[in-house]
Scaffold this active site. Structure first.
Site, short mmCIF file in Angstrom:
data_model
loop_
_atom_site.label_atom_id
_atom_site.label_comp_id
_atom_site.label_asym_id
_atom_site.label_seq_id
_atom_site.Cartn_x
_atom_site.Cartn_y
_atom_site.Cartn_z
N HIS A 158 -3.62 -4.14 -4.93
CA HIS A 158 -3.83 -3.56 -3.60
C HIS A 158 -5.27 -3.76 -3.15
CE1 HIS A 158 -4.15 0.18 -0.85
NE2 HIS A 158 -3.80 -0.89 -0.16
N GLU B 257 -7.10 -1.95 -6.22
CA GLU B 257 -6.31 -1.10 -7.12
C GLU B 257 -5.32 -2.00 -7.87
OE1 GLU B 257 -5.99 3.21 -4.90
OE2 GLU B 257 -4.76 1.58 -4.10
N SER C 12 0.82 -1.21 0.00
CA SER C 12 0.00 0.00 0.00
C SER C 12 0.85 1.26 0.00
CB SER C 12 -0.92 0.02 1.22
OG SER C 12 -0.16 0.02 2.42
N ASN D 226 -5.01 6.47 -1.52
CA ASN D 226 -4.17 7.12 -0.51
C ASN D 226 -3.55 8.42 -1.00
OD1 ASN D 226 -4.53 5.47 1.73
ND2 ASN D 226 -3.05 3.97 0.97
#
Length: 504
Positions: free
Chosen positions: A144, A156, A123, A194
């Site tokens: 991910h 992802e 991540s 993120n």
């Protein structure tokens, strides 16, 4: 390129919470699954734990007994890496250290076949950097998953610099065949979620550090006005302050200390003090037995004005006009141009924040709401010298609409507006740089962090130039560059003005 055939074995390396979750997803989808962990006995323990979760799925009628038994029969602990030979996909979920992951994948290359797809669940690390240790980096991709992997739909699919497009496509289709919602993105710090989510935390922390409002009030405004499921402070307490700060720091460093991603000193001090959130018993809030949850600032009852005068176009707040009428308050329309405003009987003005500070004693700003009809709370902002009668009239107006009112400090852009504008800005910037398609960004933010709208959906609803001008105004007051609109957002606003033939 199609998804992996269900007869193809899938391996998961690393049997912590995430590794077990990924293994369960592949197993329930129908694959034979092999588990490996460097710690002796861990793979067997993980297999038992997965079996227990399958039992619970049967109890909840999400699996039949026969499906559970078949899945258990397909699950095999591996004692060594050699036990992963013949797998069509290996997903790694080990410690977030570049050297450890690189060493693992170098070893895997000596075990698996040339057509085996290799994937990392990292991540925070660069997929390109992890894959750079391989002899054949083209078959390496990021997958991910979000925790808990069996429940959360988003994956992802990250293509590193050397990833073969066919490998990324196969990983994407496989994730979709497993019942997940994959989004394709390039290898960038923070990937999609993120990266674009940083302002949700950063702006709340900035408002707090500028003494604009306390954490409980900021959280209440983000929930009650912004439509977010949780406020930034309670969410970081749930995630873990150390974990959230680590991700922020990783993204900041990944972008060579870009000021837009600067970590918070207030959060650093919280981590240094050991107040990590729910897991330590204290964070922004106190979770110890008997501790009381702080209440957000809520203004006392105030009398509603007898009428309001509406001047100009209220833009994203236009719905207020109908709500005011429904509340039995007379609306007196008046022709006007430019930024819309509400004029109150005492002569003061009430206006949706535009990123400027309410410098006049006759002006009160109100914050953006996702849906003014559904909003439970509205924030107001004014200078210290504002006439008390004006603030009282503004408070009474929103209370008459059934809203709780929080009065916050004179922070440019307030709380919800600056947060949403910065999320929109980072989304436009990411798409302009080729990280992902707009529809994938919206999907990622809705599914990955439960935003009520994707950034591009928000932009369309608010108007193509809204975020640009709000951030440009905030930047005038805070010229650090942190809130400066990106070139991509500037170009988008400029194109919208060209289409409309007039500046907004």
């Amino acid at each position: 390129m199609t998804a992996l055939d269900l007869s193809s074995p899938v391996a998961v390396v690393g049997t912590g919470t995430m590794g077990q979750g990924i293994a369960q997803v592949a197993l329930v989808a129908g694959h034979p699954v092999r588990l490996y962990d460097a710690a002796p006995g861990r793979a067997r323990e993980a297999a038992d734990a997965i079996g227990a979760r399958l039992d619970r799925l049967v109890e909840k009628d999400r699996l039949t007994g026969a499906e559970r038994d078949a899945a258990r029969a397909r699950l095999t602990p591996a004692e060594t890496l050699d036990g992963l030979a013949g797998c069509a996909l290996v997903v790694e979920a080990v410690v977030e250290r570049l050297d450890v992951k690189q060493e693992l994948f170098r070893a895997l290359e000596d075990v698996v076949g040339e057509d085996c797809l290799l994937a990392t669940n990292t991540s925070s690390l660069s997929v390109t950097a992890v894959g750079g240790a391989l002899r054949v980096p083209g078959r390496f991709v990021g997958l991910h998953f979000f925790n808990p992997a069996p429940l959360l739909p988003l994956v992802e699919v990250v293509a590193g610099f050397a990833t073969d497009p066919a490998s990324a496509t196969r990983a994407y289709e496989t994730a979709r065949a497993w019942g997940k919602t994959p989004v394709a993105c390039a290898d960038t710090p923070g990937f999609l979620v993120n990266r674009i989510a940083r302002p949700f935390y950063a702006e709340a922390l900035a408002v707090h550090e500028d003494r604009g409002a306390d954490p409980a009030t900021i959280d209440a405004v983000l929930r009650g006005s912004g439509g977010f499921r949780m406020g930034a402070f309670e969410l970081t307490d749930l995630i873990g302050q150390d974990v959230n700060e680590s991700v922020t720091h990783s993204v900041w460093q990944g972008f060579f200390q870009d000021v837009r991603f600067t970590p918070s000193l207030a959060q650093r001090r919280l981590v240094e003090s050991g107040r990590l959130g729910r897991k330590s018993g204290q964070g922004w809030y106190d979770y110890r037995d008997g501790a009381e949850r702080p209440e957000p600032h809520t203004a006392g009852p105030a009398e509603a004005p007898a009428y309001v005068v509406v001047e100009g176009d209220l833009g994203p707040a236009a719905e207020l006009v109908g709500l005011i009428r429904e509340a039995g308050i007379e609306v007196r329309p008046e022709d006007g141009y430019g930024a819309g405003r509400l004029v109150l009987p005492g002569g003061g003005t009430l206006r949706l924040t535009d990123g400027e500070l309410p410098v006049s004693e006759d002006l009160v700003h109100f914050d953006l709401a996702l849906d003014y009809r559904a909003a439970a709370r509205i924030a107001l902002s004014a200078t210290a010298g504002v006439r008390p009668s004006l603030l009282s009239e503004a408070t009474g107006l929103f209370q008459a609409l059934g809203k709780k009112v929080s009065v916050v400090g004179d922070v440019p852009g307030m709380i919800v507006a600056r947060t949403v504008a910065r999320i929109i800005d980072l989304a436009f910037d990411a798409v302009a740089k080729g990280v992902a398609a707009p529809e994938d960004v919206d999907t990622a933010m809705r599914l990955g962090v439960n935003y009520p709208l994707g950034p591009f959906e928000w932009s369309r609803r608010l108007g193509d130039t809204w975020a640009y001008y709000l951030l440009a105004n905030v930047h005038e007051w805070e010229p650090s560059g942190r809130c400066a609109p990106s070139l991509a957002l500037h170009r988008h606003a400029e194109a919208a003005e060209d289409r409309e033939g007039t500046p907004s």
